[in-house]
Write an enzyme that holds these catalytic residues in place. Structure first.
Site, PDB file in Angstrom:
ATOM      1  N   HIS A  76      -1.049   0.036  -9.621  1.00  0.00           N
ATOM      2  CA  HIS A  76      -1.723  -0.885  -8.674  1.00  0.00           C
ATOM      3  C   HIS A  76      -2.204  -2.158  -9.397  1.00  0.00           C
ATOM      4  CE1 HIS A  76      -4.015  -1.093  -4.609  1.00  0.00           C
ATOM      5  NE2 HIS A  76      -3.774  -2.313  -5.088  1.00  0.00           N
TER       6      HIS A  76
ATOM      7  N   ARG B 250       0.855  -1.183   0.000  1.00  0.00           N
ATOM      8  CA  ARG B 250       0.000   0.000   0.000  1.00  0.00           C
ATOM      9  C   ARG B 250       0.896   1.241   0.000  1.00  0.00           C
ATOM     10  NH1 ARG B 250      -3.370  -2.897  -1.518  1.00  0.00           N
ATOM     11  NH2 ARG B 250      -5.369  -3.430  -0.557  1.00  0.00           N
TER      12      ARG B 250
HETATM   13  P1  NAP Z   1      -1.368 -11.621   5.199  1.00  0.00           P
HETATM   14  O1  NAP Z   1      -1.465 -13.045   4.779  1.00  0.00           O
HETATM   15  O2  NAP Z   1      -2.289 -11.130   6.256  1.00  0.00           O
HETATM   16  O3  NAP Z   1       0.151 -11.387   5.639  1.00  0.00           O
HETATM   17  C1  NAP Z   1       0.563 -10.227   6.273  1.00  0.00           C
HETATM   18  C2  NAP Z   1       1.984 -10.415   6.778  1.00  0.00           C
HETATM   19  O4  NAP Z   1       2.417  -9.169   7.345  1.00  0.00           O
HETATM   20  C3  NAP Z   1       2.092 -11.458   7.877  1.00  0.00           C
HETATM   21  O5  NAP Z   1       3.275 -12.188   7.752  1.00  0.00           O
HETATM   22  C4  NAP Z   1       2.113 -10.602   9.145  1.00  0.00           C
HETATM   23  O6  NAP Z   1       2.805 -11.201  10.232  1.00  0.00           O
HETATM   24  C5  NAP Z   1       2.898  -9.411   8.658  1.00  0.00           C
HETATM   25  N1  NAP Z   1       2.650  -8.254   9.519  1.00  0.00           N
HETATM   26  C6  NAP Z   1       1.500  -7.592   9.752  1.00  0.00           C
HETATM   27  N2  NAP Z   1       1.670  -6.609  10.650  1.00  0.00           N
HETATM   28  C7  NAP Z   1       2.962  -6.650  11.001  1.00  0.00           C
HETATM   29  C8  NAP Z   1       3.762  -5.910  11.903  1.00  0.00           C
HETATM   30  N3  NAP Z   1       3.246  -4.905  12.644  1.00  0.00           N
HETATM   31  N4  NAP Z   1       5.056  -6.238  12.029  1.00  0.00           N
HETATM   32  C9  NAP Z   1       5.603  -7.251  11.315  1.00  0.00           C
HETATM   33  N5  NAP Z   1       4.891  -8.004  10.440  1.00  0.00           N
HETATM   34  C10 NAP Z   1       3.598  -7.699  10.284  1.00  0.00           C
HETATM   35  O7  NAP Z   1      -1.554 -10.641   3.958  1.00  0.00           O
HETATM   36  P2  NAP Z   1      -1.307 -10.977   2.410  1.00  0.00           P
HETATM   37  O8  NAP Z   1      -2.431 -11.755   1.831  1.00  0.00           O
HETATM   38  O9  NAP Z   1       0.055 -11.541   2.276  1.00  0.00           O
HETATM   39  O10 NAP Z   1      -1.379  -9.506   1.776  1.00  0.00           O
HETATM   40  C11 NAP Z   1      -0.457  -8.504   2.141  1.00  0.00           C
HETATM   41  C12 NAP Z   1      -0.859  -7.165   1.555  1.00  0.00           C
HETATM   42  O11 NAP Z   1      -0.566  -7.105   0.158  1.00  0.00           O
HETATM   43  C13 NAP Z   1      -2.349  -6.837   1.586  1.00  0.00           C
HETATM   44  O12 NAP Z   1      -2.735  -6.369   2.875  1.00  0.00           O
HETATM   45  C14 NAP Z   1      -2.487  -5.762   0.529  1.00  0.00           C
HETATM   46  O13 NAP Z   1      -2.340  -4.485   1.110  1.00  0.00           O
HETATM   47  C15 NAP Z   1      -1.309  -6.029  -0.407  1.00  0.00           C
HETATM   48  N6  NAP Z   1      -1.759  -6.421  -1.764  1.00  0.00           N
HETATM   49  C16 NAP Z   1      -1.417  -5.604  -2.809  1.00  0.00           C
HETATM   50  C17 NAP Z   1      -1.787  -5.967  -4.094  1.00  0.00           C
HETATM   51  C18 NAP Z   1      -1.366  -5.118  -5.267  1.00  0.00           C
HETATM   52  O14 NAP Z   1      -1.793  -5.385  -6.389  1.00  0.00           O
HETATM   53  N7  NAP Z   1      -0.534  -4.131  -5.095  1.00  0.00           N
HETATM   54  C19 NAP Z   1      -2.498  -7.152  -4.330  1.00  0.00           C
HETATM   55  C20 NAP Z   1      -2.826  -7.941  -3.244  1.00  0.00           C
HETATM   56  C21 NAP Z   1      -2.448  -7.568  -1.953  1.00  0.00           C
HETATM   57  P3  NAP Z   1       2.230 -12.544  10.927  1.00  0.00           P
HETATM   58  O15 NAP Z   1       2.431 -13.622   9.888  1.00  0.00           O
HETATM   59  O16 NAP Z   1       3.089 -12.695  12.108  1.00  0.00           O
HETATM   60  O17 NAP Z   1       0.788 -12.283  11.206  1.00  0.00           O
HETATM   61  C1  GLV Z   2      -5.148  -5.349  -3.901  1.00  0.00           C
HETATM   62  O1  GLV Z   2      -4.570  -4.338  -3.694  1.00  0.00           O
HETATM   63  C2  GLV Z   2      -5.569  -6.266  -2.886  1.00  0.00           C
HETATM   64  O2  GLV Z   2      -5.508  -5.923  -1.709  1.00  0.00           O
HETATM   65  O3  GLV Z   2      -5.987  -7.392  -3.247  1.00  0.00           O
END
Ligand code: NAP
Ligand code: GLV
Length: 316
Positions: free
Chosen positions: A279, A231
């Protein structure tokens, strides 16, 4: 059969309708619109599930019999910032094969792009310059991923067989074969100290907002690269621009921004060391994501808790 309300200002409602109806025949799929003439909501009390991407704040509270709010994306910062979000309704984030695969493709692409200096060669080619640079050994290049969840964990695992030195940082301790796992605030700086290419895949929460700032950028080795696929709010833009201009950071690939679309006068657009994508690091693909949505709806209908429910206290 449940009634679903699709709430997104993207113009892909028909693809979602087709995908959902194919997988859950009999459901009623209504499409919300800000235009009263096009709005299919009907009686808000009839809606069982809301499928949402960036709904207008306050709009969900009127759906008084909701059984779940299903995010059309992995990030839920667009939802948890709604002060009127109904607290008793589970919020479910998207975890999906195509979304995960797409993100890993993007991460691998930028890692190889910076490792093999493809941006520099592209600029040379535009200027008619034939010049070879030293080729770095992948085994000596340290990639560090902020966030080792669904997306960061998958990207980390896929970088290991490419022979990079891969590390990741998460809130809680983790074990991933071939990946040096760091966790917690105390281990952030040591993690950054060993990272040549930093990839951000954190959720945006009060704890992670602005995490890429002057302090953390200074902790990266000179000549490091930054890839932000999470983000825009994770980056303090002024600090990144200053680190790029000072030469401490050699380049950045940015997919997400504080304001989207990125305003026309933003300095990122013209910065020679910044690569911009709109994005699209990974887009939700309805035919695949609908499978996971349907699986969760079926669980809720059977009285089971849905997978990937957001923890309100953690904010992700
Ligand atoms: P997720 O499965 O919830 O993983 C989040 C990771 O971040 C986990 O490993 C978590 O730690 C860690 N984390 C959260 N807060 C933290 C903190 N304060 N300190 C250290 N580590 C922390 O999420 P995801 O599915 O991988 O998605 C991640 C993000 O990608 C989404 O929230 C979204 O914003 C972004 N995204 C972007 C796009 C794009 O096109 N640009 C597409 C999809 C997603 P723990 O494992 O210990 O809980
Ligand atoms: C895209 O940004 C997502 O959060 O899936």
């Amino acid at each position: 059969m449940p009634i679903l309300l699709f709430m997104s200002e993207a113009d892909n409602a028909d693809r979602w309708r087709d995908a959902m109806v194919e997988k859950l025949p009999g459901i009623e799929f209504r499409v919300w619109s800000a235009d009263p003439a096009a709005d299919e909501t009907g009686d808000p009390a009839e809606i069982d599930y809301a499928l949402v991407w960036k709904p207008r704040p306050g709009v969900l509270k009127g759906l008084v019999n909701l059984r779940a709010i299903l995010s059309l994306g992995a990030g839920v910062d667009h939802l948890v910032t709604d002060p009127e979000l109904p607290a008793h309704v589970p919020v479910v984030r998207l975890v999906d094969r195509c979304l995960t695969q797409g993100m890993s493709e993007t991460v691998i692409y930028w890692v190889i792009h910076f490792h093999r200096k493809m941006g520099v060669y592209a600029r040379f080619a535009r200027d008619g310059i034939w010049k070879k640079m030293r080729q770095a050994d992948a085994e000596r290049l340290r990639v560090g991923i902020l966030g080792l969840g669904e997306l960061g964990g998958d990207a980390a695992r896929k970088l290991v067989p490419l022979h990079y030195q891969v590390a990741g940082w998460s809130r809680r301790p983790k074990e991933i074969a071939g990946v040096a796992c760091f966790h917690g605030d105390d281990q952030l700086i040591p993690f950054l100290n060993r990272t040549d290419i930093l990839v951000c895949l954190l959720p945006l929460t009060p704890e992670t907002a602005g995490i890429i700032d002057a302090r953390t950028l200074a902790a990266l080795p000179a000549g490091a690269h930054v890839v932000n696929c999470a983000r825009g709010g994770h980056v303090v833009d002024e600090d990144l621009l200053a680190a790029l201009d000072a030469g401490h950071i050699a380049g950045a690939a940015l997919d997400v921004f504080h304001v989207e679309p990125l305003p026309a006068d933003h300095p990122y657009w013209t910065h020679p060391k910044v690569e911009i994508t709109p994005h699209v690091a990974s887009l939700t693909v309805p035919h695949s994501a609908a499978e996971w949505m349907v699986r969760n709806i079926q669980r809720i209908e059977a009285g089971e808790p849905p997978f990937n429910t957001v923890d309100g206290a953690r904010g992700y």
